[in-house]
Structures are given as structure tokens and as C-alpha cells.
Design a protein around this motif. Structure first.
Motif, short mmCIF file in Angstrom:
data_model
loop_
_atom_site.label_atom_id
_atom_site.label_comp_id
_atom_site.label_asym_id
_atom_site.label_seq_id
_atom_site.Cartn_x
_atom_site.Cartn_y
_atom_site.Cartn_z
N THR A 94 -41.03 -18.79 40.63
CA THR A 94 -39.65 -18.81 40.15
C THR A 94 -39.53 -19.66 38.89
O THR A 94 -38.98 -19.23 37.87
CB THR A 94 -38.71 -19.36 41.24
N TRP A 95 -40.04 -20.89 38.96
CA TRP A 95 -39.94 -21.77 37.80
C TRP A 95 -40.77 -21.25 36.63
O TRP A 95 -40.41 -21.44 35.46
CB TRP A 95 -40.36 -23.18 38.17
N LEU A 99 -36.26 -10.02 33.55
CA LEU A 99 -36.90 -11.28 33.19
C LEU A 99 -38.35 -11.12 32.73
O LEU A 99 -38.99 -12.10 32.34
CB LEU A 99 -36.85 -12.24 34.38
N GLY A 100 -38.88 -9.90 32.81
CA GLY A 100 -40.20 -9.64 32.25
C GLY A 100 -41.36 -10.07 33.11
O GLY A 100 -42.36 -10.59 32.60
N PHE A 101 -41.28 -9.85 34.41
CA PHE A 101 -42.41 -10.17 35.28
C PHE A 101 -42.60 -9.04 36.30
O PHE A 101 -41.71 -8.23 36.51
CB PHE A 101 -42.21 -11.51 36.01
N ASP A 102 -43.77 -9.04 36.91
CA ASP A 102 -44.12 -8.05 37.92
C ASP A 102 -44.06 -8.75 39.27
O ASP A 102 -44.99 -9.46 39.67
CB ASP A 102 -45.52 -7.51 37.64
N GLY A 114 -36.63 -19.01 28.29
CA GLY A 114 -35.73 -18.54 27.25
C GLY A 114 -34.33 -18.26 27.74
O GLY A 114 -33.90 -18.73 28.80
N VAL A 115 -33.61 -17.45 26.99
CA VAL A 115 -32.21 -17.20 27.30
C VAL A 115 -32.03 -16.47 28.63
O VAL A 115 -30.99 -16.60 29.29
CB VAL A 115 -31.54 -16.43 26.15
N ASN A 116 -33.03 -15.71 29.04
CA ASN A 116 -32.91 -14.99 30.31
C ASN A 116 -32.81 -15.93 31.51
O ASN A 116 -32.33 -15.54 32.58
CB ASN A 116 -34.11 -14.05 30.50
N ALA A 117 -33.24 -17.18 31.33
CA ALA A 117 -33.17 -18.14 32.42
C ALA A 117 -31.74 -18.51 32.77
O ALA A 117 -31.50 -19.15 33.80
CB ALA A 117 -33.95 -19.40 32.06
#
Length: 299
Positions: free
Chosen positions: A140-141, A250-253, A146-149
Motif C-alpha cells: 500500500t505504502w 494507481l498504476g500497479f498490478d 505522486g498526485v494519485n496518492a
């Protein structure tokens, strides 16, 4: 005054967890045990639809986590009090007190983090592990960049040292907690007004313990995950994850992140929102049933 709602047909008990902390627990059904753990900003009541669907084949155990609902709310001055390790001990001890030395475990949101820690710390006790709409603490962390956080702004607020977060949230507590119920239920049809008020009222009464729970995620819980990652710890039981597709935003798998922790993994995306156990209980009950069938323990 804090409002109360209960799961129809379930018995309610006060059961001691770790360090004598008393948990409010709903119990119903017969058969192998499955424990359902709620998320934020909710209580055990979020499982009402799923619990009733499962109790024909399972003993369904549905506690309020420490710090939430009608469970005890010990001071969070010691960071370990709301660590997921301590909260996992609560669940193991509650199940044992009810006569179950092993059980299936399914968690949503905050409850899923407790469930993961239980799976890592108590692998011979947890028969199978179900995770709804969350990532492991370490991941998660790592993905919040970036701004998506900004979608997880509350994580950063409640990670701050004791004092200011509690005061800020308490000043606008109904609006603060209500904002998550509204933002994560964009259709606005998952809760009745009574149910929404119930969740808000119970959260308002638990500001300090909720903040302590989240603060632990940025400290002791993260440290535990880092340690387990370094020693290549794995979840040994069958694991099922059902989630919204946060990775697209958020750009993750998410499936790949979970696979690193859980070799025996089934991952599925859902079109339901975050409060999926209430929005689509048939889907979640089927998910739990299918997960239980993967376990080698049937009694």
C-alpha cells in the motif's frame, strides 16, 4: 448516543481477546468456523447479508474489531495496542474461546489487514484467507506515489503523531466519516439512512482508537511487513482476493503484488464498489464458499 444495529438471527456475546480486551461478537450457524472482519468506517454489521448466507454451512463469527463498534477501545498510547499483530491475536483468542482451534478468515479493508497478519503469524490456525479490496500494508505504502496518492489522504493524516489528527477529525467527525461512506458508495444505494447514521455514530464515538489503528499501519505494521518481506514469508493457506481495479488508476498490478505473498492465490476483480459485501452479498458469499472449498480442512 451511539446507535446499535444487529444481525438478525445471530447471538451476541462479549468475548475476551488479547490482553483482556473484550470484543463484541455475533455468532450464528453451524459447521466449520469462518470469521468475518469488517473495515473502515464500519462495524461487524457490514457482514449482515453475507453472514446470513453462510450460516447454513458454517459457524459464522463476526466481531467488532478492538477500537470499533461495541468492542473495547483501549488507549492507543502504546503503538502495539492497535498493531495488526495484536488485533490478530484478538481473533485467534476469540475463536478459541468459542471452541474453534482453526477457522477460515475473511476480511474487508482494515479487517483484511488484520486477517493477513493472522495468516502470517498463525498459519496453522487459519484454514483459508479471503481479502476484500485492500493491498498488504507494505505494498500500500509503496504504490501511493505522486498526485494519485490523494485517494488515500486519510492514511497520511492519521499517520501523524498523536494529538493533532484526533483533534482535527473530532472537530468535524460526522462529516469526516460520512465522506468515506459517500465517496466509496458513488451510487448512494448501498446503505439506508439508518445504516449510514449507525456507521457514522459508531465512528464518531471511536475517533481516538480509529486513528491509533491507522497510525499503527504507518509504523509497527509496516515494520512487521518489512521484516516478513525480508525473510520471504508467505501465506501458506489458500488465499482469495477480490478487489476493485485500483491498479488501473494507481498504476500497479494487484494480482502480482498479492502473488508475491500468497503462492496459492485466486485473484478476481469486481465491478462492485468498495462496500461490496453490502452492495453484492451474493457475489461475496459465493467467493467465500469457493474459497472454503479449496481448504484441505473441512471440519
Amino acid at each position: 448516543m451511539t446507535s446499535h444495529l444487529t444481525i438478525a438471527g445471530f447471538d451476541y456475546r462479549t468475548v475476551p481477546g488479547a490482553d483482556g480486551v473484550a470484543l463484541n461478537v455475533a455468532v450464528g450457524g453451524e459447521g466449520p468456523a469462518v470469521v468475518l472482519l469488517h473495515g473502515f468506517p464500519q462495524t461487524h454489521y457490514m457482514w449482515r447479508h453475507v453472514a446470513r448466507r453462510l450460516c447454513g454451512e458454517h459457524t459464522v463469527i463476526v466481531p467488532d474489531l478492538r477500537g470499533y463498534g461495541d468492542s473495547d477501545k483501549p488507549s492507543g498510547s502504546d503503538p502495539g495496542t492497535y498493531s495488526k499483530r495484536t488485533m490478530a491475536k484478538d481473533i485467534v483468542q476469540v475463536a478459541a474461546a468459542l471452541g474453534f482451534g482453526h477457522f477460515g478468515l475473511v476480511g474487508h479493508d482494515r479487517g483484511a489487514l488484520v486477517a493477513v497478519r493472522a495468516g502470517l503469524d498463525h498459519p496453522t490456525v487459519v484454514d483459508y484467507l479471503g481479502i476484500l479490496d485492500v493491498l498488504p500494508t507494505l505494498d500500500t505504502w509503496a504504490v501511493l506515489q505522486g498526485v494519485n496518492a490523494k485517494v488515500a489522504w486519510h492514511l497520511y493524516l492519521m499517520a501523524q503523531p498523536p494529538g493533532l489528527p484526533e483533534k482535527m477529525i473530532a472537530a468535524v467527525a460526522p462529516e469526516f466519516f460520512g465522506s468515506f461512506l459517500d465517496a466509496w458508495d458513488p451510487k448512494g444505494t448501498t446503505f439506508t439512512s439508518q445504516e449510514r447514521d449507525y456507521y457514522v455514530d459508531n465512528s464518531v464515538a471511536a475517533v481516538e482508537s480509529i486513528v491509533a489503528d491507522y497510525r499503527a499501519t504507518a509504523s509497527v505494521d509496516l515494520e512487521l511487513d518489512v521484516h516478513d518481506h525480508e525473510r520471504d514469508a508467505k501465506l501458506a493457506m489458500p488465499v482469495g482476493v477480490i478487489s476493485q481495479d485500483w491498479g488501473a488508476q494507481l498504476g500497479f498490478d494487484a494480482a502480482a503484488l498479492w502473488k508475491a505473498w500468497a503462492p496459492d492465490l485466486v485473484f478476481r476483480s469486481t465491478t462492485s464498489g468498495h462496500f461490496m459485501a453490502e452492495e453484492n452479498p451474493d457475489e461475496i458469499a459465493s467467493f467465500v464458499t469457493e474459497l472454503a472449498a479449496r481448504s484441505s480442512r473441512t471440519t
